[in-house]
Design an enzyme around this catalytic site. Structure first.
Site, PDB file in Angstrom:
ATOM      1  N   ASP A   1      61.819 -52.059  18.819  1.00  0.00           N
ATOM      2  CA  ASP A   1      61.338 -52.919  17.744  1.00  0.00           C
ATOM      3  C   ASP A   1      61.302 -52.213  16.399  1.00  0.00           C
ATOM      4  O   ASP A   1      61.808 -51.110  16.244  1.00  0.00           O
ATOM      5  CB  ASP A   1      60.042 -53.655  18.085  1.00  0.00           C
TER       6      ASP A   1
ATOM      7  N   MET B   1      46.929 -52.012  12.034  1.00  0.00           N
ATOM      8  CA  MET B   1      47.305 -53.307  11.442  1.00  0.00           C
ATOM      9  C   MET B   1      46.193 -53.807  10.516  1.00  0.00           C
ATOM     10  O   MET B   1      45.869 -54.983  10.511  1.00  0.00           O
ATOM     11  CB  MET B   1      47.569 -54.349  12.544  1.00  0.00           C
TER      12      MET B   1
ATOM     13  N   LYS C   1      59.751 -56.795  15.758  1.00  0.00           N
ATOM     14  CA  LYS C   1      58.588 -57.657  15.591  1.00  0.00           C
ATOM     15  C   LYS C   1      57.929 -57.308  14.263  1.00  0.00           C
ATOM     16  O   LYS C   1      57.048 -56.479  14.206  1.00  0.00           O
ATOM     17  CB  LYS C   1      57.609 -57.468  16.747  1.00  0.00           C
TER      18      LYS C   1
ATOM     19  N   GLY D   1      56.898 -48.262  19.423  1.00  0.00           N
ATOM     20  CA  GLY D   1      56.273 -47.299  18.519  1.00  0.00           C
ATOM     21  C   GLY D   1      54.961 -46.802  19.106  1.00  0.00           C
ATOM     22  O   GLY D   1      54.258 -47.544  19.802  1.00  0.00           O
ATOM     23  N   GLY D   2      54.632 -45.547  18.858  1.00  0.00           N
ATOM     24  CA  GLY D   2      53.352 -44.994  19.309  1.00  0.00           C
ATOM     25  C   GLY D   2      53.260 -44.966  20.814  1.00  0.00           C
ATOM     26  O   GLY D   2      54.178 -44.511  21.501  1.00  0.00           O
TER      27      GLY D   2
END
Ligand code: SAH
Length: 481
Positions: free
Chosen positions: A262, A397, A284, A315-316
């Site tokens: 992503d 986020m 995304k 990610g992460g």
């Protein structure tokens, strides 16, 4: 890329080596290993070169009579020496001779290397890790030779000493395997399983005889079987810096048939995947779903059912705000083998980048990873319950709701003066770190025009932020000015 990487076949060809000292001897040893012949020209030739000329090499392909492999000419270089040579190497260390050799070679269009003089060379030689037939060449394009040597030392330590034996062992079975497993994809899977498996480990530990027996029975068994089953590995790719991939993530990327990734996965990480793996972007981006979660679940299932080794790169860490759980559930429900590989999450990466300990004696006994963005904008989170002191918050986020989150924490009792840091694009070359106070969080995010992905750290520990990291995080111009 400053130089085109290549390996040359010099077997049976002649190379002109100008110079008779230690640097020339080093080049000669390598040339002989690669099966080349050499003409050495120098008024003064050292004992080692003379010995090599007399004895011939102990290793390397034998081509013709030993005595013919090295010719010594005890005199100065002449342009006529270039005739019939495949390459020229200048290793005298004398600037006038180096320049003359370089000029003469260029004049007749012959590839030339002058030791330690890239400006006089049309090719340079890499630092090498030699596990013949496996040879790794390392070049920084002349930018940092010491770094190249470091990399070599790291690889030397990392790679098993019998790696070359393993390559030769595999080579001895290549045509047998090709005959039994004609389909390319199945054959790649076969070799993939081989190199990961117990037979390869036996070769590496020195038991080649046992390995050979097991290999024969494996080949026979495998030849009768159809295409292998697919699998999915859900892999955490870390915060962005490819050096923060785990070794397992790297190994899986390098054997993947398909990589599904992503938005948070950058090109530096995708570059580590097997070159001919299919790469599928299911980016995304917030509010702009290139593919829905259901579509991603289906995509993974479909490729696994097609016998592919799928790496789902996130990610992460896949299990921290990564929806990894939903993918695992879907795949397992359909009987697909799933492997899970954790990754370095944004909170720990950002903390390290900014030099902020997430917990610290006397300042923070707890850390909470929390999202600042729910399905309907503001998440259903009891911020008041998270407002206590001695507690670090790592908000994922959180940019768009930063102001509201700060307000609620303050309403819940957290001091407006609590230090905060916003780390954007942690570990990437354009990483930014901004610090301020909880009461000014919204202003900080807006005023400094911070862009995502960014992580917000809140708590007394932020005051420990490493000043050096903050200075490094400044844009270069600001730091210089
Ligand atoms: N699974 C990921 C999180 C995905 S949610 C992980 O474990 O890190 C996406 C959020 O992660 C972003 O909005 C941001 O808050 C954070 N994030 C991801 N990569 C980041 C990075 N390099 N620097 C700062 N924050 C990052």
């Amino acid at each position: 890329m400053r130089y085109y990487p290549a390996f040359m076949n010099l077997s049976g060809r002649t190379v002109l080596l100008v110079g008779g000292g230690e640097p020339a001897a080093r080049k000669l040893r390598l040339l002989l290993k690669a099966g080349a012949r050499a003409t050495v020209v120098a008024p003064c030739i050292n004992a080692e070169i003379s010995e090599l000329a007399e004895a011939g090499p102990k290793t390397g392909p034998k081509t013709g009579p030993k005595s013919a492999r090295v010719t010594l000419s005890h005199r100065r270089f002449r342009p006529a020496d270039l005739e019939g040579q495949a390459l020229v190497i200048g290793a005298t260390g004398l600037p006038a001779v180096d320049a003359e050799v370089s000029r003469a070679a260029e004049a007749v269009g012959l590839a030339v290397n002058i030791v330690d003089r890239p400006e006089l060379s049309t090719f340079i030689t890499p630092a090498i890790v030699d596990r013949d037939p496996v040879v790794i060449g390392i070049s920084t394009g002349g930018a940092a030779p010491v770094l190249a040597r470091r990399i070599r030392a790291t690889l030397e330590a990392l790679l098993p000493s019998r790696l070359g034996r393993l390559a030769s062992f595999a080579e001895s079975f290549r045509s047998a395997v090709a005959g039994l497993v004609p389909d390319g994809r199945s054959r790649r899977a076969f070799w993939g399983a081989f190199f990961d498996g117990p037979i390869a480990r036996s070769v590496l530990s020195g038991d080649e005889r046992g390995a050979r027996e097991s290999m024969l029975s494996l080949v026979n068994r495998r030849g009768a079987k159809e295409a292998p089953e697919g699998s999915v590995a859900i892999v955490g790719a870390g915060p962005g810096d490819p050096d923060l991939l785990t070794l397992r993530a790297l190994a899986l990327l390098q054997s993947a048939d398909v990589v599904v990734y992503d938005r948070l996965i950058g090109p530096e990480i995708l570059d580590r995947a097997r070159r001919d793996a299919e790469r599928i972007h299911v980016g995304k981006a917030k509010g702009d779903h290139a593919a829905s979660q259901d579509e991603i679940n289906e995509l993974l299932l479909e490729h696994a059912r097609g016998g592919k080794r799928v790496v789902r790169l996130k990610g992460g860490d896949p299990f921290i705000f990564g929806r990894g759980g939903e993918e695992v559930e879907h795949l397992r429900r359909h009987g697909i083998a799933v492997e899970l590989v954790p990754g370095i999450t944004a909170a720990t990466a950002s903390a390290a980048s900014a030099g902020i300990p997430l917990t610290h004696r006397g300042l923070a006994q707890a850390v909470t990873l929390v999202t600042g963005h729910g399905a309907e904008g503001e998440p259903d989170i009891d911020w008041a319950a998270l407002a206590g002191g001695n507690h670090t918050l790592a908000i994922y986020m959180g940019l768009s709701n930063a102001g509201r989150v700060a307000e609620r924490l303050i309403a819940g009792g957290r001091a407006p003066g609590t230090p905060v840091a916003v780390v954007s694009r942690a570990t990437l070359p354009d990483q930014r770190i901004e610090t301020g106070r909880l009461g000014d969080l919204e202003y900080l995010v807006r005023e400094r025009a911070i862009e995502g992905p960014a992580l917000i750290l809140i708590g007394e520990v932020v005051a420990l932020a490493d000043a050096a990291a903050l200075v490094e995080a400044l844009p270069l111009q600001a730091a210089a000015g």
